[in-house]
Design an enzyme around this catalytic site. Sequence first.
Site, PDB file in Angstrom:
ATOM      1  N   LYS A 109       0.800  -1.232   0.000  1.00  0.00           N
ATOM      2  CA  LYS A 109       0.000   0.000   0.000  1.00  0.00           C
ATOM      3  C   LYS A 109       0.835   1.284   0.000  1.00  0.00           C
ATOM      4  CE  LYS A 109      -4.513  -0.888   1.857  1.00  0.00           C
ATOM      5  NZ  LYS A 109      -5.430  -0.688   2.974  1.00  0.00           N
ATOM      6  N   ASP A 115     -10.257   3.619   1.166  1.00  0.00           N
ATOM      7  CA  ASP A 115     -10.538   3.228   2.563  1.00  0.00           C
ATOM      8  C   ASP A 115     -11.220   4.365   3.315  1.00  0.00           C
ATOM      9  OD1 ASP A 115      -9.557   0.632   2.497  1.00  0.00           O
ATOM     10  OD2 ASP A 115      -7.527   1.231   3.042  1.00  0.00           O
TER      11      ASP A 115
END
Length: 294
Positions: free
Chosen positions: A70, A106
């Site tokens: 990520k 997210d």
Amino acid sequence: MITGTTKLLGVIGYPIAHSLSPVMHNSAIGHLGMDYVYLPLPVKPENLSQAIEGFRAIDLQGFNVTIPHKQAILPLLTEVSAIAHAVGAVNTVWWTGHHWAGTNTDVAGFVAPLKAGERDWSQATAVVLGNGGAARAVVVGCQHLGFANIHVVGRDRQKLHAFQSSWLPGNDSGQTESTCVPVPFIHTWEALPHLLPQADLLVNTTPIGMHPHDRASPLDATLVALLSARITVYDLIYTPRPTQLLHQAQAQGAAALDGLEMLIHQGGAALQLWLQHPAPIEVMRQSLLDYLQL
Ligand code: NAP
């Protein structure tokens, strides 16, 4: 049906076998009747840049990014959204026609269930347990919702200070987007008796209580008793459902949210980016409930 014209999407991570994203995305794609397939793509850390080059060669349209890539993927992308810079992590990548672009859904996933209620979060106080990757998306989400105070609680003073400094002006964080977003306050766990009574939102971003440790909770009975009647308790964990923390919170009369909604909505935001079509959220939710036998 997968045919010769089917376009490719996927998720990269290592390991990737545990990912629920293929279940949720392929159910959504099937429901929409669109000619795509979403694949789990195991990519070892040392092969990341080679994999991204290969994705262009096979005309992959877009992909999700999970642990451990990520953060590592940021320098490999030509375009990174302000929100991904603020979080310091990318979880969704798409091919623009010219280059790879990345963002972080997210945050959208985290705020979706908070926005769905009637409650106005501006000027509210959030207490966030944990200071890892998910906590960063939670802090950006709270900033976007207008929280006046964001308290982050961790167990390692050094990590807490590093977390806080990343939000200070001059760092590549949420501060670049707006000058008036609150920098999170940092605390060790001993501060909870003081923090909990003033909290409107409590978010658990630690893995405490995650299956198979179903009976564990980040709060003991004394701390749970300090939760105010107006509090919403949000556990990012989605198995078990409810977690012990949410069970305790509900017994106390608090509103409870679990991590399944965040998972579904971050997926929905990614799918919408790739397909340029609204995601069938209910289909995605049901596919996960069926798969997890919840
Ligand atoms: P992470 O980067 O490893 O961060 C975990 C945090 O929890 C760290 O601050 C860690 O502290 C703290 N922690 C771990 N064990 C602890 C313990 N026993 N006592 C106190 N603190 C503890 O992990 P992450 O990626 O942020 O993920 C955290 C959780 O969120 C996981 O359960 C994950 O499944 C969930 N999550 C859910 C979603 C969703 O869509 N629902 C999305 C992302 C993550 P140290 O730094 O001191 O070790």
